[in-house]
Design a protein around this motif. Structure first.
Motif, mmCIF file in Angstrom:
data_model
loop_
_atom_site.group_PDB
_atom_site.id
_atom_site.type_symbol
_atom_site.label_atom_id
_atom_site.label_comp_id
_atom_site.label_asym_id
_atom_site.label_seq_id
_atom_site.Cartn_x
_atom_site.Cartn_y
_atom_site.Cartn_z
ATOM 1 N N PRO A 134 0.852 -1.188 0.000
ATOM 2 C CA PRO A 134 0.000 0.000 0.000
ATOM 3 C C PRO A 134 0.894 1.246 0.000
ATOM 4 N N LEU A 135 0.333 2.372 -0.423
ATOM 5 C CA LEU A 135 1.116 3.596 -0.548
ATOM 6 C C LEU A 135 0.469 4.741 0.216
ATOM 7 N N ILE A 136 1.280 5.427 0.974
ATOM 8 C CA ILE A 136 0.829 6.646 1.634
ATOM 9 C C ILE A 136 1.182 7.808 0.711
ATOM 10 N N ALA A 137 0.184 8.514 0.225
ATOM 11 C CA ALA A 137 0.388 9.625 -0.705
ATOM 12 C C ALA A 137 0.500 10.923 0.094
ATOM 13 N N LEU A 138 1.639 11.588 -0.046
ATOM 14 C CA LEU A 138 1.924 12.778 0.755
ATOM 15 C C LEU A 138 2.376 13.938 -0.122
ATOM 16 N N ARG A 139 2.151 15.143 0.391
ATOM 17 C CA ARG A 139 2.673 16.330 -0.284
ATOM 18 C C ARG A 139 4.183 16.420 -0.098
ATOM 19 N N ARG A 140 4.843 16.921 -1.103
ATOM 20 C CA ARG A 140 6.275 17.176 -0.981
ATOM 21 C C ARG A 140 6.527 18.108 0.194
ATOM 22 N N ASP A 169 8.756 16.786 -11.000
ATOM 23 C CA ASP A 169 7.761 17.762 -11.459
ATOM 24 C C ASP A 169 6.389 17.543 -10.840
ATOM 25 N N SER A 170 6.318 16.707 -9.826
ATOM 26 C CA SER A 170 5.034 16.433 -9.171
ATOM 27 C C SER A 170 5.088 16.851 -7.717
ATOM 28 N N PRO A 171 3.989 17.393 -7.184
ATOM 29 C CA PRO A 171 3.958 17.768 -5.773
ATOM 30 C C PRO A 171 3.693 16.603 -4.845
ATOM 31 N N MET A 172 3.457 15.400 -5.405
ATOM 32 C CA MET A 172 3.055 14.248 -4.597
ATOM 33 C C MET A 172 4.156 13.201 -4.543
ATOM 34 N N PRO A 216 -3.485 14.938 -8.177
ATOM 35 C CA PRO A 216 -2.762 14.539 -6.962
ATOM 36 C C PRO A 216 -3.466 14.919 -5.666
ATOM 37 N N ILE A 217 -4.164 16.035 -5.633
ATOM 38 C CA ILE A 217 -4.884 16.409 -4.414
ATOM 39 C C ILE A 217 -5.913 15.346 -4.061
ATOM 40 N N ASP A 218 -6.643 14.862 -5.069
ATOM 41 C CA ASP A 218 -7.653 13.836 -4.814
ATOM 42 C C ASP A 218 -7.010 12.517 -4.401
ATOM 43 N N VAL A 219 -5.860 12.203 -4.983
ATOM 44 C CA VAL A 219 -5.165 10.967 -4.614
ATOM 45 C C VAL A 219 -4.711 11.045 -3.161
ATOM 46 N N TRP A 261 -0.378 14.217 -13.127
ATOM 47 C CA TRP A 261 0.275 14.374 -11.829
ATOM 48 C C TRP A 261 1.451 15.349 -11.904
ATOM 49 N N LEU A 262 1.778 15.815 -13.113
ATOM 50 C CA LEU A 262 2.975 16.623 -13.304
ATOM 51 C C LEU A 262 2.622 18.091 -13.540
ATOM 52 N N ASP A 263 3.476 18.964 -13.066
ATOM 53 C CA ASP A 263 3.336 20.415 -13.290
ATOM 54 C C ASP A 263 1.976 20.929 -12.853
ATOM 55 N N VAL A 264 1.537 20.467 -11.701
ATOM 56 C CA VAL A 264 0.281 20.939 -11.106
ATOM 57 C C VAL A 264 0.566 21.371 -9.668
#
Length: 801
Positions: free
Chosen positions: A296-302, A341-344, A410-413, A478-481
């Motif tokens: 499983p993956l924990i999706a986090l902001r940079r 290039d992704s914030p996630m 990415p925000i929704d993910v 997921w990129l440049d957002v």
């Protein structure tokens, strides 16, 4: 002191064990009024309230005493096992888990390894493993789960004009507030008699017939009363549950529906590679293309990984975190996968996943991939990711939306963190006892060699870099957002201006969904309205009164929660004789608690009330009232209260809702008069998930409309503080906004509105709620009433004020 961005409870709170219960969220950030029921929260407080498992800097000293408590992220069982206080069957075994390797790579990976979790009771085959998170977590989870069970399968309530149907989750909030309604804080008569000291008396001690209004008009209405709230209970017996118990699954079911996180061919040990610590090895041959490990993956902001300069002992809460100064990155950053290039970033949390070392392009023998359609991993995680709160659990794991996270922003993910997964797959045949290696990518290589060259004798603790994902692994969306929540309707007003006389739901720029179908709307005001109503407020002396109050000039200094009356017309040369007859009250609201100098100014006598209503109408506010009435299909609207709000500094204001439980017929419509240029956003608005908070600027000729349970908050600011003044009070920057409280008032909500209006603020016109129809109605769907020329049962012949 973690920075949490725009979320009160970010997803990582579900995976970080606090050094003590409540250590990760301060009370003023978590508290709201009214307090949201647990079922409303899209993201709950997670482990924030847990105190059942502890982590220490060194676990044990030489004398076997426990060391300094720490906040800790612990993958594996600690982040996968659920809580059950009664049926907890595993617990952490405390021993010295720290291993210091003493080489140059130390500090680039954690020295804590092999946290042991031992059984505390017999565990059958197929039994779920539970940890005990502590009593506070148990109590919160019990209430939330009970509420969620009550709304499972219930349809939303359709209401005219709202962006979407209203969730039944809100029934809990409405029911609670309806029960509180008969409990008045103080009658208006009591407040007036105690005016000089600025306090009221409890209405229960008033003699004779001086009773609070709600004692003879009970608020017993609730929209849910019109519908059958009881679902028939499913009495069908479940043979498997009877045979195995609720916490045990048959092995056949697990084989068909479960996912084995490890291939069973892996073990952990110490790597022979330079500058590494622990590693993963094969215990048997692994064929090319075989899934070695699923996680499983924990999706986090940079931004979640950044460590900002902080001062927990700062005088002001707003100064505890200095976002302009980054002093480092969390060690967890080195275990996260991402794209530059992704914030996630994605953090694996399966056992052993974080022990897989870098082998480079030549030596890597595994790579990551998304689950293959039709596989058990795909079935389970597709179902988990697409499942909505309140869906009935059916054990079928059916979903046709494969790897849906790849299509989402990415925000929704990140809002569904932990419900997606990837797999480690063998690139070639792997022999027994061979170390499992992956390619961290060229950017990681460059960063590591740069670190070696820069710090040849002091690399310990310096290196921080995420693991790169293969080319094409992250989808283009997921990129440049941005990972910032932004409101679409105010994102580009220069090219897409808001039409006057239109009420629209605030929607998220990243996915077009409503911030809150229930309460978050934006209203286009008539062009020039803000300037016209500001001119009225200056002419009547209200703005000059604010300049004196907010700079605490002699004779205009109020104590916290004190209120008194003024005739602001006497303060300006622009007022006329009728202006000087107008009397307003001014209240410095809870300054000691929230450490701000918010002053409310509103009409105290009838002359002032009528003047403000007329001033709104003359400036063009009828268009805004009409926009709200027409959008939501109301029969009529009364502006029952209007108040100025002014301040120069704020430290920690309360997240609150001014109106609630009025059957979705009331709105607080807020717009600016004076703002300070070049400053941060002034207002926080909380989304309906009770978690996401977006900051907005007050904008000229635009109003924010907050309906029932429209949670909002004054943001921290520091334009001017009288206690730190250098004597230039006349030039001090101030902020003044205005709130108009508008409602279709009828039998369903009149008692609640009286309860809200006659709360802990001065309420000189509480007697307007004594009968229906209302004395003044300022808009009707036939267009026959306006603010200056209202309809209604009319004002009484004499007025106490």
């Amino acid at each position: 002191l973690p920075y949490r961005g725009q979320q009160r409870h970010p997803s990582w709170l579900g995976y970080v064990w606090p050094k003590r219960g409540g250590a990760l969220v301060k009370w003023w950030e978590d508290h709201t009024f009214p307090y949201p029921e647990p079922a409303l929260a899209k993201m709950d407080p997670g482990l924030q309230v847990a105190d059942g498992t502890e982590f220490f800097e060194d676990d044990y000293n030489e004398d076997d005493t426990q060391n300094v408590p720490m906040n800790a992220f612990s993958p594996g069982l600690a982040s996968l096992a659920n809580h059950d206080g009664e049926f907890g069957n595993i617990a952490r075994h405390y021993y010295s888990s720290r291993v210091d390797y003493g080489d140059a790579g130390e500090g680039a990976f954690t020295p804590h390894h092999n946290m042991i979790y031992a059984t505390v009771s017999d565990v059958e085959r197929g039994m779920e493993l539970f940890l005990d998170y502590g009593e506070a977590f148990h109590d919160h989870a019990l209430k939330r789960n009970d509420q969620l069970r009550k709304i499972q399968g219930k349809k939303k309530r359709a209401v005219t004009g709202f962006a979407d149907d209203i969730s039944r989750d809100w029934d809990f909030m409405e029911e609670h507030q309806v029960k509180q309604c008969p409990t008045e804080l103080a009658t208006e008569k009591a407040k007036r008699e105690r005016l000089k000291v600025g306090m009221g008396v409890d209405s229960s001690i008033l003699p004779g017939d001086e009773r609070p209004y709600t004692e003879y008009r009970p608020n017993d209405h609730h929209p849910a009363d019109q519908e059958d709230e009881e679902d028939e209970e499913d009495e069908e017996d479940n043979d498997d549950d009877k045979r195995y118990g609720w916490n045990v699954k048959p092995l056949e079911w697990l084989y068909d529906n479960g996912v084995c996180l490890s291939s069973g061919k892996l073990w952990t040990g110490t790597s022979d590679a330079e500058y590494t610590g622990r590693a993963v090895f094969s215990t048997a041959g692994i064929a090319k293309g075989e899934v070695v490990l699923t996680t499983p993956l924990i999706a986090l902001r940079r931004d979640d990984f950044r460590i900002y300069k902080s001062d927990p002992d700062a005088e002001h809460v707003r100064d505890t975190v200095d976002k302009s100064t980054v002093i480092g990155d969390e060690l967890l950053f080195n275990y996260a996968y991402g794209h530059p290039d992704s914030p996630m970033l994605l953090v694996p949390n399966a056992p052993m996943a974080n022990f897989i070392n870098h082998g480079g392009e030549e030596d890597a023998n595994v790579q990551i991939r998304w689950p293959t359609a039709g596989s058990k991993t795909a079935r389970l995680f597709d179902w988990a990711y697409n499942r909505q709160k309140g869906d009935i659990y059916d054990d079928k794991f059916e979903s046709t939306n494969h790897n849906a996270w790849l299509k989402d922003h990415p925000i929704d993910v990140m809002e569904k963190s932990g419900k997606l997964a990837f797999e480690y797959v063998a690139l070639r045949d792997i022999e027994e006892d061979e170390e499992i290696l992956i390619d961290y990518g060229p950017l990681w290589d460059d960063a590591w060699y740069t670190c070696q060259a820069t710090h040849p004798y002091a690399r310990s603790g310096y290196f921080r870099h995420s693991i790169g994902v293969p080319d094409g692994f992250y989808p283009d969306n997921w990129l440049d957002v941005t990972d910032k929540y932004e409101i679409a309707e105010i994102q580009d007003l220069e090219n897409n201006p808001l039409e006057p006389g239109v009420a629209l739901p605030m929607t998220w720029a990243h996915n077009g969904k409503a911030l809150s179908p229930k309460y978050g709307y934006i209203v286009g005001l008539e062009k020039g309205f803000s300037d016209r109503f500001l001119a009225y407020s200056e002419e009547t002396g209200v703005i000059e009164l604010y300049r004196k109050l907010l700079t605490e000039q002699e004779g205009f200094r109020l104590e916290s929660d004190e209120f008194t009356t003024y005739k602001p017309g006497a303060l300006t040369n622009t007022s006329n004789a009728s202006d000087e007859e107008m009397e307003f009250f001014a209240q410095k609201y809870k300054a000691n608690i929230y450490r701000f100098n918010m002053h409310f100014i509103a009409a105290w006598n009838e002359a002032a009330r009528k003047s403000v209503i007329d001033g709104l109408g003359d400036a063009g506010f009828d268009l805004a009232v009409k926009a709200v009435g027409e959008r939501f299909g109301y029969d009529n609207i009364t502006c029952f209260h209007a108040s100025y709000m002014g301040m120069t500094h704020c430290d920690k204001a309360l997240m609150h809702s001014d109106i609630y439980a009025t059957n979705d017929k009331s709105w607080n419509i807020v717009f600016p008069l004076i703002t300070v240029e070049g400053t941060e956003p002034e207002l926080n608005i909380m989304a309906e998930d009770m978690n996401t908070v977006v900051g907005v600027h007050y904008l000229k000729d635009i109003a924010y409309a907050m309906g029932d349970f429209g949670f909002h908050q004054t943001r921290p600011s520091n334009y001017f503080n009288p206690s730190q003044s250098d004597g230039e009070e006349s030039a001090a920057p101030i902020r003044v906004v205005f709130g108009a409280y508008c409602s279709q008032i009828d039998e369903t909500n009149i008692a609640m509105l009286r309860h809200i209006y006659d709360g802990d603020d001065p309420a000189p016109f509480a007697d307007q709620f004594t009968e229906l129809p209302m004395r003044e109605i300022h808009w009707t769907k036939t267009g026959s009433a306006t603010l200056r020329y209202p309809e209604g049962s009319g004002l009484p012949e004499t007025c106490e004020n």
